[in-house]
Design an enzyme around this catalytic site. Structure first.
Site, PDB file in Angstrom:
ATOM      1  CG  HIS A  92      -7.925  -3.628  -2.194  1.00 13.30           C
ATOM      2  ND1 HIS A  92      -8.999  -2.894  -2.659  1.00 13.30           N
ATOM      3  CD2 HIS A  92      -6.940  -2.724  -1.952  1.00 13.30           C
ATOM      4  CE1 HIS A  92      -8.678  -1.610  -2.690  1.00 13.30           C
ATOM      5  NE2 HIS A  92      -7.434  -1.485  -2.270  1.00 13.30           N
ATOM      6  NE  ARG A 125      -3.858   1.982   2.529  1.00 12.63           N
ATOM      7  CZ  ARG A 125      -3.923   2.727   3.629  1.00 12.63           C
ATOM      8  NH1 ARG A 125      -3.148   2.458   4.672  1.00 12.63           N
ATOM      9  NH2 ARG A 125      -4.764   3.735   3.707  1.00 12.63           N
ATOM     10  CG  ASN A 185      -0.666   8.454   2.694  1.00 10.65           C
ATOM     11  OD1 ASN A 185      -1.232   7.516   2.134  1.00 10.65           O
ATOM     12  ND2 ASN A 185       0.041   9.360   2.033  1.00 10.65           N
ATOM     13  CG  HIS A 196      -1.250   5.200  -0.504  1.00 12.20           C
ATOM     14  ND1 HIS A 196      -1.949   5.690   0.576  1.00 12.20           N
ATOM     15  CD2 HIS A 196      -2.074   4.281  -1.073  1.00 12.20           C
ATOM     16  CE1 HIS A 196      -3.133   5.095   0.659  1.00 12.20           C
ATOM     17  NE2 HIS A 196      -3.219   4.232  -0.334  1.00 12.20           N
TER      18      HIS A 196
END
Length: 316
Positions: free
Chosen positions: A188, A59, A91, A63
């Site tokens: 995910h 992740r 975040n 990001h």
């Protein structure tokens, strides 16, 4: 907020385009040949003490790449009256930065000032997938670290409430296709989500119905038991799928069963083309792995920064 996000996205679109011109699979072969093994060791050790590390690193890389390109800007600390990306609302739940710090420390001991933090993060994300039972791949290397990190720019990250049109716009602005969107969403399969990311689907969905009609009733009941309407339990939530520490294709199977967590997950079957891909990946883990690897290489090749940081948390 939406208008601000759109403006910021347009401002950055010219710099966020996939490019592998400066990247190479053998970039460090002569200058730091043991870098990858040192990074893998650091990731393996972190996972040994915390099974949530793989999801966190994957992740974190995503990001990072979606703001200013894959430049390690998500690793920078706030300071000097500047609030950095890691302190932006989307975040705040990022963690395991220490795994990148440890990898950087190990690499710096071998090859000072050679390996960028952005490359370390890209390699760590790959290792996170592989060490969780997923595929492996050669990561193109040669990224540079950015000097700018702004929390205000994190509004550009795709939100869990996005519909397919919003997702498509976000990905296409970064040179990523609908195929990339579906494949990368498969990440995910790892991790945990707080109630706030899917509360909109199980309480007060809209003016006419309380619950998103696309969710399985039994799944709603299980989610509501963890996330009641007026939840006051800090950090309450649930795993992304039952095998949340194993990188597999369970995520796609859950979408077809109406048991995905986010609106953005369920949105993947709202068009014929994306539904076809979801069905394909649900029925063939091999096809998912192949597509995921291609899309990860493509996403992680988005242009990045200007220097090789000595410390991943601060600019030189």
């Amino acid at each position: 907020m939406a208008a601000i996000a759109a403006i910021l996205s347009l401002l950055l679109i010219s710099s966020l385009t996939p490019s592998s011109n400066a990247l190479s699979n053998n970039y460090y072969d002569k200058t730091c040949p043991d870098a990858e093994s040192a990074i893998t060791d650091a990731v393996r050790k972190a996972i040994g003490s915390d099974k949530t590390v793989p999801a966190a690193l994957l992740r974190m890389h995503f990001h990072d790449c979606f703001i200013r390109g894959c430049d390690g800007s998500v690793l920078l600390n706030s300071g000097n009256n500047n609030k950095a990306e890691k302190d932006g609302p989307p975040n705040l739940s990022l963690h395991a930065f220490y795994a990148i710090d440890n990898a950087k420390k190990a690499v710096e001991a071998m090859c000072p000032g050679v390996v960028s933090c952005a490359d370390i993060l890209a390699l760590a994300a790959r290792d996170a997938v592989t060490l969780s039972g997923g595929p492996t791949w050669d990561v193109p290397k040669g990224r540079l670290d950015g000097r700018v990190s702004k929390a205000s720019e994190t509004v550009q990250l795709p939100a869990p409430v996005f519909n397919l049109s919003q997702l498509q716009q976000s990905f296409s602005q970064r040179g990523l296709s609908m195929n990339d969107l579906v494949a990368l969403s498969g990440g995910h399969t790892l991790g945990f989500s707080h109630c706030s990311s899917f509360q909109n689907r199980i309480h007060n969905f809209n003016k006419t119905v309380d619950v998103d009609p696309t969710i399985s009733p039994s799944f709603v009941r299980s989610l509501r038991s963890v996330c009641p309407a007026h939840n006051i339990v800090k950090n309450a939530g649930t795993t992304m799928d039952p095998s949340s520490t194993t990188f597999d294709n369970t995520y796609f199977k859950l979408i077809l069963q109406g048991k995905s967590l986010f609106s953005s997950d369920q949105a993947l079957i709202t068009s014929q083309s994306t539904q076809k891909l979801v069905t394909k990946f649900a029925s063939s883990q091999e096809d998912f792995y192949e597509a995921f690897v291609k899309s990860m290489i493509k996403m992680s090749s988005i242009n990045g920064g200007q220097e090789v940081r000595k410390d991943c948390r601060v600019v030189n």
